[in-house]
Design a protein around this motif. Structure first.
Motif, PDB file in Angstrom:
ATOM      1  N   GLY A   1      52.109  39.436  28.270  1.00 11.98           N
ATOM      2  CA  GLY A   1      51.906  39.340  26.836  1.00 11.98           C
ATOM      3  C   GLY A   1      50.457  39.430  26.456  1.00 11.98           C
ATOM      4  O   GLY A   1      49.611  39.830  27.270  1.00 11.98           O
ATOM      5  N   LEU A   2      50.183  39.057  25.220  1.00 11.29           N
ATOM      6  CA  LEU A   2      48.830  39.100  24.661  1.00 11.29           C
ATOM      7  C   LEU A   2      48.361  37.677  24.399  1.00 11.29           C
ATOM      8  O   LEU A   2      49.043  36.922  23.688  1.00 11.29           O
ATOM      9  CB  LEU A   2      48.837  39.891  23.350  1.00 11.29           C
ATOM     10  CG  LEU A   2      47.572  39.843  22.493  1.00 11.29           C
ATOM     11  CD1 LEU A   2      46.407  40.488  23.235  1.00 11.29           C
ATOM     12  CD2 LEU A   2      47.820  40.533  21.158  1.00 11.29           C
TER      13      LEU A   2
ATOM     14  N   TYR B   1      50.024  42.527  42.191  1.00  9.43           N
ATOM     15  CA  TYR B   1      48.974  43.517  42.088  1.00  9.43           C
ATOM     16  C   TYR B   1      48.755  43.805  40.606  1.00  9.43           C
ATOM     17  O   TYR B   1      49.600  43.469  39.780  1.00  9.43           O
ATOM     18  CB  TYR B   1      49.377  44.813  42.801  1.00  9.43           C
ATOM     19  CG  TYR B   1      49.395  44.723  44.301  1.00  9.43           C
ATOM     20  CD1 TYR B   1      50.345  43.961  44.965  1.00  9.43           C
ATOM     21  CD2 TYR B   1      48.467  45.438  45.064  1.00  9.43           C
ATOM     22  CE1 TYR B   1      50.361  43.887  46.346  1.00  9.43           C
ATOM     23  CE2 TYR B   1      48.491  45.370  46.455  1.00  9.43           C
ATOM     24  CZ  TYR B   1      49.434  44.598  47.073  1.00  9.43           C
ATOM     25  OH  TYR B   1      49.446  44.536  48.442  1.00  9.43           O
ATOM     26  N   ARG B   2      47.644  44.433  40.298  1.00 10.76           N
ATOM     27  CA  ARG B   2      47.420  44.830  38.917  1.00 10.76           C
ATOM     28  C   ARG B   2      46.668  46.150  38.869  1.00 10.76           C
ATOM     29  O   ARG B   2      45.944  46.520  39.798  1.00 10.76           O
ATOM     30  CB  ARG B   2      46.652  43.758  38.141  1.00 10.76           C
ATOM     31  CG  ARG B   2      45.219  43.523  38.598  1.00 10.76           C
ATOM     32  CD  ARG B   2      44.638  42.325  37.865  1.00 10.76           C
ATOM     33  NE  ARG B   2      43.244  42.086  38.219  1.00 10.76           N
ATOM     34  CZ  ARG B   2      42.555  41.021  37.818  1.00 10.76           C
ATOM     35  NH1 ARG B   2      43.134  40.095  37.051  1.00 10.76           N
ATOM     36  NH2 ARG B   2      41.287  40.876  38.175  1.00 10.76           N
ATOM     37  N   GLN B   3      46.877  46.845  37.764  1.00  8.66           N
ATOM     38  CA  GLN B   3      46.217  48.129  37.569  1.00  8.66           C
ATOM     39  C   GLN B   3      45.727  48.227  36.136  1.00  8.66           C
ATOM     40  O   GLN B   3      46.541  48.228  35.190  1.00  8.66           O
ATOM     41  CB  GLN B   3      47.171  49.290  37.885  1.00  8.66           C
ATOM     42  CG  GLN B   3      46.497  50.640  37.852  1.00  8.66           C
ATOM     43  CD  GLN B   3      47.362  51.729  38.468  1.00  8.66           C
ATOM     44  OE1 GLN B   3      48.570  51.578  38.607  1.00  8.66           O
ATOM     45  NE2 GLN B   3      46.737  52.832  38.853  1.00  8.66           N
ATOM     46  N   ALA B   4      44.417  48.279  35.984  1.00  2.00           N
ATOM     47  CA  ALA B   4      43.811  48.443  34.669  1.00  2.00           C
ATOM     48  C   ALA B   4      43.690  49.934  34.361  1.00  2.00           C
ATOM     49  O   ALA B   4      43.690  50.759  35.280  1.00  2.00           O
ATOM     50  CB  ALA B   4      42.435  47.778  34.647  1.00  2.00           C
ATOM     51  N   PRO B   5      43.580  50.286  33.091  1.00  2.00           N
ATOM     52  CA  PRO B   5      43.473  51.708  32.727  1.00  2.00           C
ATOM     53  C   PRO B   5      42.305  52.380  33.433  1.00  2.00           C
ATOM     54  O   PRO B   5      41.186  51.861  33.443  1.00  2.00           O
ATOM     55  CB  PRO B   5      43.243  51.650  31.210  1.00  2.00           C
ATOM     56  CG  PRO B   5      43.871  50.382  30.780  1.00  2.00           C
ATOM     57  CD  PRO B   5      43.641  49.415  31.901  1.00  2.00           C
TER      58      PRO B   5
ATOM     59  N   LEU C   1      41.949  32.895  31.378  1.00  2.67           N
ATOM     60  CA  LEU C   1      42.041  34.356  31.381  1.00  2.67           C
ATOM     61  C   LEU C   1      40.834  34.993  30.708  1.00  2.67           C
ATOM     62  O   LEU C   1      40.274  34.453  29.737  1.00  2.67           O
ATOM     63  CB  LEU C   1      43.339  34.795  30.719  1.00  2.67           C
ATOM     64  CG  LEU C   1      44.585  34.592  31.593  1.00  2.67           C
ATOM     65  CD1 LEU C   1      45.848  34.596  30.758  1.00  2.67           C
ATOM     66  CD2 LEU C   1      44.647  35.670  32.661  1.00  2.67           C
ATOM     67  N   LYS C   2      40.451  36.150  31.234  1.00  2.00           N
ATOM     68  CA  LYS C   2      39.297  36.900  30.754  1.00  2.00           C
ATOM     69  C   LYS C   2      39.747  38.291  30.315  1.00  2.00           C
ATOM     70  O   LYS C   2      40.762  38.810  30.819  1.00  2.00           O
ATOM     71  CB  LYS C   2      38.267  37.039  31.872  1.00  2.00           C
ATOM     72  CG  LYS C   2      37.823  35.735  32.495  1.00  2.00           C
ATOM     73  CD  LYS C   2      36.887  35.995  33.676  1.00  2.00           C
ATOM     74  CE  LYS C   2      36.451  34.692  34.331  1.00  2.00           C
ATOM     75  NZ  LYS C   2      35.535  34.936  35.479  1.00  2.00           N
ATOM     76  N   PRO C   3      38.988  38.926  29.435  1.00  4.71           N
ATOM     77  CA  PRO C   3      39.345  40.296  29.030  1.00  4.71           C
ATOM     78  C   PRO C   3      39.496  41.251  30.219  1.00  4.71           C
ATOM     79  O   PRO C   3      40.346  42.153  30.178  1.00  4.71           O
ATOM     80  CB  PRO C   3      38.189  40.700  28.120  1.00  4.71           C
ATOM     81  CG  PRO C   3      37.724  39.406  27.533  1.00  4.71           C
ATOM     82  CD  PRO C   3      37.871  38.402  28.646  1.00  4.71           C
ATOM     83  N   GLU C   4      38.723  41.031  31.271  1.00  2.29           N
ATOM     84  CA  GLU C   4      38.816  41.912  32.437  1.00  2.29           C
ATOM     85  C   GLU C   4      40.088  41.695  33.251  1.00  2.29           C
ATOM     86  O   GLU C   4      40.351  42.436  34.202  1.00  2.29           O
ATOM     87  CB  GLU C   4      37.584  41.757  33.347  1.00  2.29           C
ATOM     88  CG  GLU C   4      37.233  40.332  33.705  1.00  2.29           C
ATOM     89  CD  GLU C   4      36.158  39.738  32.802  1.00  2.29           C
ATOM     90  OE1 GLU C   4      36.226  39.945  31.557  1.00  2.29           O
ATOM     91  OE2 GLU C   4      35.262  39.060  33.337  1.00  2.29           O
ATOM     92  N   ASP C   5      40.890  40.702  32.905  1.00  3.25           N
ATOM     93  CA  ASP C   5      42.195  40.526  33.538  1.00  3.25           C
ATOM     94  C   ASP C   5      43.255  41.434  32.906  1.00  3.25           C
ATOM     95  O   ASP C   5      44.387  41.498  33.397  1.00  3.25           O
ATOM     96  CB  ASP C   5      42.659  39.067  33.422  1.00  3.25           C
ATOM     97  CG  ASP C   5      41.795  38.110  34.212  1.00  3.25           C
ATOM     98  OD1 ASP C   5      41.494  37.018  33.682  1.00  3.25           O
ATOM     99  OD2 ASP C   5      41.419  38.441  35.357  1.00  3.25           O
ATOM    100  N   THR C   6      42.889  42.108  31.838  1.00  2.00           N
ATOM    101  CA  THR C   6      43.827  43.012  31.167  1.00  2.00           C
ATOM    102  C   THR C   6      44.262  44.123  32.111  1.00  2.00           C
ATOM    103  O   THR C   6      43.424  44.849  32.656  1.00  2.00           O
ATOM    104  CB  THR C   6      43.185  43.618  29.911  1.00  2.00           C
ATOM    105  OG1 THR C   6      42.933  42.573  28.966  1.00  2.00           O
ATOM    106  CG2 THR C   6      44.097  44.657  29.282  1.00  2.00           C
ATOM    107  N   ALA C   7      45.571  44.227  32.317  1.00  2.00           N
ATOM    108  CA  ALA C   7      46.112  45.220  33.249  1.00  2.00           C
ATOM    109  C   ALA C   7      47.631  45.130  33.238  1.00  2.00           C
ATOM    110  O   ALA C   7      48.206  44.147  32.747  1.00  2.00           O
ATOM    111  CB  ALA C   7      45.601  44.959  34.663  1.00  2.00           C
TER     112      ALA C   7
ATOM    113  N   THR D   1      47.508  41.452  28.412  1.00  2.00           N
ATOM    114  CA  THR D   1      46.357  41.855  27.592  1.00  2.00           C
ATOM    115  C   THR D   1      45.624  40.611  27.114  1.00  2.00           C
ATOM    116  O   THR D   1      46.234  39.709  26.537  1.00  2.00           O
ATOM    117  CB  THR D   1      46.806  42.676  26.373  1.00  2.00           C
ATOM    118  OG1 THR D   1      47.537  43.818  26.824  1.00  2.00           O
ATOM    119  CG2 THR D   1      45.594  43.140  25.576  1.00  2.00           C
ATOM    120  N   ILE D   2      44.326  40.576  27.389  1.00  2.00           N
ATOM    121  CA  ILE D   2      43.499  39.435  27.013  1.00  2.00           C
ATOM    122  C   ILE D   2      42.487  39.891  25.972  1.00  2.00           C
ATOM    123  O   ILE D   2      41.675  40.788  26.236  1.00  2.00           O
ATOM    124  CB  ILE D   2      42.764  38.844  28.228  1.00  2.00           C
ATOM    125  CG1 ILE D   2      43.742  38.661  29.398  1.00  2.00           C
ATOM    126  CG2 ILE D   2      42.087  37.531  27.852  1.00  2.00           C
ATOM    127  CD1 ILE D   2      44.930  37.797  29.108  1.00  2.00           C
TER     128      ILE D   2
END
Length: 121
Positions: free
Chosen positions: A10-11, A37-41, A85-91, A118-119
């Motif tokens: 979520g956001l 795992y995670r994948q950012a744009p 959570l940080k914005p860089e965790d967005t993925a 999304t953070i």
């Protein structure tokens, strides 16, 4: 067949928390390691955290101390508690499981469909 189904994305605002869940179902004989795992744009998929069937865990340096992975072996479910959570965790966050099915002796990797985290800053 085997399915891994994630939920809980979520956001949220920076500093907030989310808990992801991933339930494995189907013709499962045994599950070894489960992980996230995670994948950012524009970036490659990267490991976040993993947990063995015995409960041993490891984490990426970027999430150490903020995220906690756990599992319920009876439910074939793995969780990821994400704090601070940080914005860089967005993925897109993906669940992974190393398992054996009831119809094969081969250990294989299975993936969930992914859940967006999304953070906002």
């Amino acid at each position: 067949q085997v399915q891994l189904v994630e939920s809980g994305g979520g956001l949220v605002q920076a500093g907030g928390s989310l808990t992801l869940s991933c339930a494995a179902s189907g013709s499962i004989f045994s599950i070894s390691t489960m992980g996230w795992y995670r994948q950012a744009p524009g970036k490659q998929r990267e490991p976040v955290a993993a947990i063995t069937s015995g409960g041993s865990t490891n984490y990426a340096d970027s999430v150490q101390g903020r995220f906690t992975i756990s599992r319920d072996n009876a439910k074939n479910t793995v969780y990821l508690q994400m704090n601070s959570l940080k914005p860089e965790d967005t993925a897109v966050h993906y669940c992974n499981a190393q398992l054996r099915t009831t119809y094969s002796s081969i250990w294989s990797n299975y993936w969930g469909q992914g859940t967006q985290v999304t953070i906002s800053s």
